[in-house]
Design a protein around this motif. Structure first.
Motif, short mmCIF file in Angstrom:
data_model
loop_
_atom_site.label_atom_id
_atom_site.label_comp_id
_atom_site.label_asym_id
_atom_site.label_seq_id
_atom_site.Cartn_x
_atom_site.Cartn_y
_atom_site.Cartn_z
N ASN A 1 27.94 27.54 42.16
CA ASN A 1 28.13 28.77 41.39
C ASN A 1 29.27 29.58 42.01
O ASN A 1 29.13 30.11 43.11
N ALA A 2 30.38 29.65 41.31
CA ALA A 2 31.54 30.40 41.81
C ALA A 2 32.30 31.00 40.63
O ALA A 2 32.41 30.39 39.57
N ILE A 3 32.81 32.21 40.84
CA ILE A 3 33.59 32.91 39.82
C ILE A 3 34.89 33.37 40.47
O ILE A 3 34.88 33.90 41.59
N ALA A 4 36.02 33.16 39.79
CA ALA A 4 37.30 33.63 40.28
C ALA A 4 37.63 34.96 39.59
O ALA A 4 37.54 35.08 38.37
N LEU A 5 38.02 35.94 40.38
CA LEU A 5 38.39 37.25 39.87
C LEU A 5 39.85 37.53 40.20
O LEU A 5 40.22 37.58 41.38
N ILE A 6 40.66 37.67 39.16
CA ILE A 6 42.06 38.02 39.35
C ILE A 6 42.14 39.54 39.34
O ILE A 6 42.07 40.17 38.28
N GLU B 1 50.72 37.81 38.06
CA GLU B 1 51.58 36.71 38.48
C GLU B 1 50.76 35.43 38.67
O GLU B 1 51.30 34.41 39.09
N VAL B 2 49.45 35.52 38.36
CA VAL B 2 48.55 34.37 38.56
C VAL B 2 48.12 33.85 37.19
O VAL B 2 47.59 34.60 36.36
N ASP B 3 48.34 32.58 36.95
CA ASP B 3 47.90 31.93 35.71
C ASP B 3 46.44 31.51 35.88
O ASP B 3 46.13 30.75 36.80
N PRO B 4 45.54 31.98 35.01
CA PRO B 4 44.13 31.59 35.13
C PRO B 4 43.93 30.09 35.16
O PRO B 4 42.99 29.59 35.79
N GLY B 5 44.81 29.36 34.50
CA GLY B 5 44.70 27.90 34.47
C GLY B 5 44.93 27.26 35.83
O GLY B 5 44.58 26.09 36.03
N ASP B 6 45.53 28.00 36.76
CA ASP B 6 45.78 27.46 38.09
C ASP B 6 44.55 27.55 38.99
O ASP B 6 44.57 27.04 40.12
N LEU B 7 43.53 28.23 38.51
CA LEU B 7 42.30 28.41 39.31
C LEU B 7 41.22 27.46 38.84
O LEU B 7 40.79 27.52 37.68
#
Length: 453
Positions: free
Chosen positions: A329-334, A342-348
């Motif tokens: 269970n992990a969530i990425a928060l930009i 400058e961060v593409d969500p697809g890169d995470l």
């Protein structure tokens, strides 16, 4: 004979209503000394479970309050003994003075959990129900309250009682044949109980499987906020907590240790852990914090990876992402969505990637929805979820003992050898319901309670 105990059962804070509770063989006589009914009668003449208006007096005989009193005679009461409650206006001074008057009239101060302990000892509650009382009091989500309320109502007890009864019947049959060989008792054949034991083990295994959900229901989800320094981890915790729980500065490495805060996010209770920024450092104190951050990732139920969306991902970000990828269970928060991205969500490489701004609160609703989806409870919170660590351990030992008994059956061990495991399972089961609980364990259990409960 049980001595009369008294306590305020509604806490010491100012409130609309405050309740003073008494229980014991002579509690009605004690209450009569400090309370005068407006109808001119005495409490000893009062009908059960009816509210009576009257005057509560202090130790000097002065009127303290115009309040209500209710009498419940044993065994038809919460504790199984005679009980009296005064429903007063919620002034701490009134409640304290009323309590002092009752002590002078012969009552003794109640200990922590003593009312519920008496209910247990008098057979009004089994131990699963008694322990659920404090769980209900401490519940801070609707699901936790519903599960505790179900257990107070006896749902868990009803699941465990048939298993315990099966074991008792098996042992009693064996000993009856052994002790009374001349009586007309059905021959004992341990193999005849094999199917029953398998079913009992299966029932316990199913119950044990609910504990993972029950632990989260009771304790909350352990959520580690991780990332490199200065990405906004502490700001995120403060935003979720609703106040400045953690010091926030522009200086990297401000957070040097894990900081915990419990919040309700959506319908999920989170135990947030704000961790030190993970990076290589020569600072001894900071390096300890970094190691604790790594440990938090390993131990957490949920990892919230935070990156600074206004800047491209760095090697430090990538290394932390690798640590997070091992978690189920992990969530990425930009973060810092207000500064552009400058961060593409697809890169995470995360199932959940959410753009947030800890400064403005943007995206926190989506985060709440994601957390609720991950920890959505598909088990009915009706009291059938095992949420108590002590009960879980006892049920686990009972299940293992039954498993050993079944193994002994397959190996052809003698009945007395197999019954050693059955009796071990009975003892463990009894620790859950209270049938075989030791006095020292009982005392420790009720120490969790507050005075007046």
């Amino acid at each position: 004979m049980s001595h009369t105990i008294a306590a305020v059962s509604t806490g010491r804070q100012v409130s609309a209503i405050g309740i003073i509770r008494l229980s014991g063989d002579d509690c009605i006589a004690v209450a009569d000394k400090v309370f005068s009914l407006n109808n001119g009668k005495r409490l000893s003449q009062a009908s059960d479970r009816r509210l009576y208006l009257g005057t509560l007096h202090d130790k000097q005989g002065r009127c303290l309050d115009q309040c209500m009193a209710v009498v419940s005679r044993g065994p038809h009461s919460y504790t199984g003994e005679d009980t009296v409650e005064f429903h007063c206006h919620g002034s701490p001074a009134v409640l304290a003075a009323g309590l002092e008057a009752l002590y002078l009239a012969g009552a003794k101060p109640a200990k922590r959990g003593e009312f519920t302990k008496r209910a247990f000892l008098n057979g009004k509650l089994d131990l699963t129900q008694a322990e659920a009382v404090i769980d209900l009091i401490e519940a801070d989500t609707a699901d936790a309250a519903a599960n505790a309320a179900g257990q107070v109502g006896g749902v868990l007890q009803k699941k465990l009682a048939p298993i315990y009864d099966d074991l008792v019947n098996l042992c009693s049959h064996f000993h009856a044949v052994l002790d009374y060989p001349d009586e007309d008792i059905e021959d004992f054949g341990l193999e005849n109980y094999s199917g029953q034991l398998k079913n009992d083990a299966r029932q316990l295994e199913q119950l044990l499987q609910t504990y993972a959900q029950g632990r989260i229901l009771k304790q909350g989800v352990s959520a580690a906020i991780v990332g490199k320094p200065n990405v906004g981890k502490s700001s995120l915790l403060n935003a979720l907590a609703g106040y400045d729980r953690v010091i926030v500065t522009d200086i990297p490495g401000t957070t040097r240790d894990t900081v915990e805060e419990t919040v309700l996010l959506g319908a999920t209770r989170l135990r947030l852990l704000d961790t030190a920024g993970i990076r290589e450092t020569a600072d001894t104190v900071e390096s300890i914090g970094v190691e604790r951050a790594r440990q938090a990732i390993d131990q957490a139920d949920l990892v919230l990876f935070v990156c600074d969306g206004s800047k491209a991902l760095t090697q430090e970000d990538e290394e932390i992402i690798e640590l997070c990828e091992e978690k189920e269970n992990a969530i990425a928060l930009i973060n810092k969505a207000d500064l552009g991205s400058e961060v593409d969500p697809g890169d995470l490489p995360f199932m959940w990637v959410i753009s947030v701004c800890a400064k403005t609160g943007e995206g926190l609703d989506q985060l709440a929805g994601a957390v609720d989806s991950i920890f959505e409870n598909d088990i009915p919170c009706d009291g059938s979820i095992l949420s108590n660590a002590r009960q879980f351990d006892a049920c686990r030992r009972a299940c293992e003992a039954i498993g050993n008994a079944l193994k002994g059956l397959r190996l052809g061990l003698t009945p007395d050898a197999v019954l050693t495991d059955i009796e071990e399972a009975m003892e463990a089961m009894g620790e859950v319901t209270g049938a075989t609980i030791r006095e020292d364990i009982t005392a420790r259990i009720f120490e969790r309670f507050c005075v007046g409960k």
